[in-house]
Design an enzyme around this catalytic site. Structure first.
Site, PDB file in Angstrom:
ATOM      1  N   THR A  72       0.834  -1.205   0.000  1.00  0.00           N
ATOM      2  CA  THR A  72       0.000   0.000   0.000  1.00  0.00           C
ATOM      3  C   THR A  72       0.872   1.260   0.000  1.00  0.00           C
ATOM      4  O   THR A  72       0.661   2.175  -0.812  1.00  0.00           O
ATOM      5  CB  THR A  72      -0.928  -0.007   1.235  1.00  0.00           C
ATOM      6  OG1 THR A  72      -1.765  -1.163   1.143  1.00  0.00           O
ATOM      7  CG2 THR A  72      -1.774   1.243   1.316  1.00  0.00           C
ATOM      8  N   GLN A 180       1.401  -9.410  -6.052  1.00  0.00           N
ATOM      9  CA  GLN A 180       0.945 -10.808  -6.148  1.00  0.00           C
ATOM     10  C   GLN A 180       1.922 -11.715  -6.890  1.00  0.00           C
ATOM     11  O   GLN A 180       1.730 -12.930  -6.918  1.00  0.00           O
ATOM     12  CB  GLN A 180      -0.428 -10.874  -6.842  1.00  0.00           C
ATOM     13  CG  GLN A 180      -1.568 -10.323  -6.006  1.00  0.00           C
ATOM     14  CD  GLN A 180      -1.888 -11.179  -4.775  1.00  0.00           C
ATOM     15  OE1 GLN A 180      -1.554 -12.360  -4.702  1.00  0.00           O
ATOM     16  NE2 GLN A 180      -2.532 -10.577  -3.783  1.00  0.00           N
ATOM     17  N   SER A 200       5.573  -6.773  -1.454  1.00  0.00           N
ATOM     18  CA  SER A 200       5.119  -6.860  -0.070  1.00  0.00           C
ATOM     19  C   SER A 200       5.428  -8.258   0.477  1.00  0.00           C
ATOM     20  O   SER A 200       5.025  -9.261  -0.115  1.00  0.00           O
ATOM     21  CB  SER A 200       3.613  -6.601  -0.035  1.00  0.00           C
ATOM     22  OG  SER A 200       3.125  -6.753   1.266  1.00  0.00           O
ATOM     23  N   ALA A 201       6.143  -8.315   1.618  1.00  0.00           N
ATOM     24  CA  ALA A 201       6.695  -9.591   2.095  1.00  0.00           C
ATOM     25  C   ALA A 201       5.635 -10.604   2.508  1.00  0.00           C
ATOM     26  O   ALA A 201       5.841 -11.810   2.359  1.00  0.00           O
ATOM     27  CB  ALA A 201       7.635  -9.326   3.273  1.00  0.00           C
ATOM     28  N   HIS A 202       4.485 -10.131   3.037  1.00  0.00           N
ATOM     29  CA  HIS A 202       3.542 -11.117   3.574  1.00  0.00           C
ATOM     30  C   HIS A 202       2.850 -11.931   2.502  1.00  0.00           C
ATOM     31  O   HIS A 202       2.175 -12.919   2.800  1.00  0.00           O
ATOM     32  CB  HIS A 202       2.525 -10.458   4.525  1.00  0.00           C
ATOM     33  CG  HIS A 202       1.468  -9.613   3.887  1.00  0.00           C
ATOM     34  ND1 HIS A 202       0.193 -10.076   3.688  1.00  0.00           N
ATOM     35  CD2 HIS A 202       1.485  -8.341   3.420  1.00  0.00           C
ATOM     36  CE1 HIS A 202      -0.542  -9.096   3.136  1.00  0.00           C
ATOM     37  NE2 HIS A 202       0.213  -8.038   2.962  1.00  0.00           N
ATOM     38  N   CYS A 327      -8.466  -7.845   1.182  1.00  0.00           N
ATOM     39  CA  CYS A 327      -7.390  -7.007   1.696  1.00  0.00           C
ATOM     40  C   CYS A 327      -7.899  -5.793   2.459  1.00  0.00           C
ATOM     41  O   CYS A 327      -7.194  -5.249   3.294  1.00  0.00           O
ATOM     42  CB  CYS A 327      -6.498  -6.547   0.561  1.00  0.00           C
ATOM     43  SG  CYS A 327      -5.939  -7.927  -0.429  1.00  0.00           S
TER      44      CYS A 327
HETATM   45  N1  PLP Z   1      -1.526  -4.605  -4.223  1.00  0.00           N
HETATM   46  C1  PLP Z   1      -2.042  -5.840  -4.401  1.00  0.00           C
HETATM   47  C2  PLP Z   1      -2.214  -6.373  -5.770  1.00  0.00           C
HETATM   48  C3  PLP Z   1      -2.425  -6.603  -3.304  1.00  0.00           C
HETATM   49  O1  PLP Z   1      -2.961  -7.812  -3.488  1.00  0.00           O
HETATM   50  C4  PLP Z   1      -2.237  -6.067  -2.020  1.00  0.00           C
HETATM   51  C5  PLP Z   1      -2.644  -6.881  -0.866  1.00  0.00           C
HETATM   52  O2  PLP Z   1      -3.456  -6.722  -0.130  1.00  0.00           O
HETATM   53  C6  PLP Z   1      -1.676  -4.780  -1.890  1.00  0.00           C
HETATM   54  C7  PLP Z   1      -1.334  -4.090  -3.025  1.00  0.00           C
HETATM   55  C8  PLP Z   1      -1.447  -4.157  -0.553  1.00  0.00           C
HETATM   56  O3  PLP Z   1      -0.292  -4.680   0.040  1.00  0.00           O
HETATM   57  P1  PLP Z   1      -0.049  -4.548   1.615  1.00  0.00           P
HETATM   58  O4  PLP Z   1      -1.003  -5.477   2.276  1.00  0.00           O
HETATM   59  O5  PLP Z   1       1.378  -4.973   1.802  1.00  0.00           O
HETATM   60  O6  PLP Z   1      -0.247  -3.128   1.954  1.00  0.00           O
END
Ligand code: PLP
Length: 386
Positions: A72, A180, A200-202, A327
């Site tokens: 994000t 993703q 994003s690591a998670h 999300c």
């Molecule tokens: N972009 C995509 C395509 C996602 O699937 C997500 C996940 O929720 C995000 C951005 C946001 O990432 P984060 O949860 O690390 O903020």
């Protein structure tokens, strides 16, 4: 009670090797990376090692990797700072991007600092490349193209090389959300030109609350978060040291096992798909399941008496999945992605998303639970009068 987790596009379980590595690092490295004493220097060295590792995996330079709190923040930074600092006056994106992109674009459009345009997408979720080329060709306003590598709800993937080539041909900048696909597909940014890329690591079995932004050295912006001189003056705030260490380790483990995991996940997902096709009537698959992100299968079920409670019923029967995107909140408010595909809106969409930990036996369990909660759709059953 047995549970099966098929929501790996929402988040993944931490890899045990990553967890072990992080716990050891938490014991060993406790200094503030900005301190000049020995504890600080040791923490700083770990951060720089992680940065080097991630840069090497991506074919990037060390200075092009900025650590953030996740996808994000990385997306917010790329979009808002390219308008604020780089003179971008038009952004071309798609209506199926993640909410953190779409809501950032709303903010930018409301500010009046840049025009935002959305490409049409086809029924499989592919943004129209001919329209992209036409828009780039007809207007030489300084433009950023922002298109996600793989859609988080339906798995549809763009061709990064194709978009990159078009952007270079028409002198536009290119941001791609690879949240993703990072660590599931190979990247070589020395060959495919991208200006900004988010990870994003998670999503790849690392810790939550840590990510990175790749920022090409030709287009360095000013900090999105003001503060100290951390991240080479690019992002204020004491670094998430243990998260950074864990993210680099998670990437290392995922990349080492990428091919093996890809084959396993694809096989389990395809087994699930064929069981669905064989045993349920009138189901549809969203996106382009044979060519998209191998870990996602988005399935639309026709409206049934229990359809509205599908997610809930699967949950209480031990199956963790999500509706559209999980999300932003737990609520299933209907998906902007499915809406953009112009699909029959009465249907109930479920995103099943897989990891290398899933097995065919788990798929069998999920099929059994689906039969329980959607009896009217099981082939060969007489329709109930409910
Ligand atoms: N972009 C995509 C395509 C996602 O699937 C997500 C996940 O929720 C995000 C951005 C946001 O990432 P984060 O949860 O690390 O903020």
């Amino acid at each position: 009670m047995k549970r099966v987790y098929l929501d790996n596009a929402a988040t993944t379980q931490m890899d045990p090797q990553v967890l072990e590595f992080m716990v050891a690092a938490m014991n060993q490295y406790q200094g503030n990376p900005s301190s000049i004493h020995a504890e600080g220097r040791a923490a700083r060295a770990m951060i720089e090692q992680a940065r080097k590792k991630i840069a090497n995996f991506l074919g990037a330079s060390i200075g092009e990797i900025i650590f953030t709190s996740g996808g994000t923040e990385s997306n917010n930074t790329a979009l808002k700072c390219s308008v604020r600092d780089l003179g971008v006056r038009r952004i071309i994106s798609s209506p199926t991007e993640h909410h953190c992109v779409l809501h950032s674009l709303d903010t930018i459009a409301r500010s009046g600092m840049a025009e935002v345009k959305y490409l049409p997408v086809d029924i499989k979720g592919y943004p129209d490349m001919a329209v992209l080329e036409q828009w780039l060709a007809e207007d030489d306003t300084k433009t950023l193209v922002s298109l996600m590598h793989a859609n988080n709800e339906i798995g549809t993937m763009i061709n990064l090389e194709e978009v990159s080539r078009l952007c270079q041909q028409y002198n536009a900048m290119f941001h791609t959300d690879t949240v993703q696909t990072m660590s599931f597909f190979p990247f070589n940014l020395s060959e495919v030109k991208v200006n900004f890329l988010s990870g994003s690591a998670h999503k790849f079995h690392g810790p939550k609350g840590i990510g990175f932004l790749y920022m090409n050295k030709e287009n360095i912006v000013k900090p999105f978060i003001d503060g100290g001189a951390q991240e080479r003056n690019m992002r204020g705030g004491t670094e998430n040291l243990h998260g950074i260490i864990g993210m680099a380790k998670a990437m290392e483990v995922a990349i080492e096992n990428m091919e093996h995991n890809r084959m396993h996940i694809t096989a389990v997902r395809n087994y699930f798909k064929s069981r669905l096709e064989n045993e349920f009537s009138d189901i549809q698959f969203n996106g382009d399941p044979d060519n998209g992100n191998y870990k996602v299968l988005s399935v639309s079920f026709p409206a049934t008496s229990k359809g509205d409670l599908l997610l809930f019923n699967l949950d209480i029967n031990g199956v963790s999945v999500s509706g559209g995107s999980a999300c932003s909140s737990g609520a299933d408010q209907g998906s902007h992605v499915i809406a953009a595909l112009h699909r029959d809106s009465d249907r109930k969409t479920i995103r099943f998303s897989f990891s290398h930990d899933n097995t065919n036996q788990e798929v069998d369990f999920v099929i059994d639970q689906l039969k329980k909660v959607l009896p009217e759709l099981v082939k060969g059953t007489v329709a109930s009068s409910v």
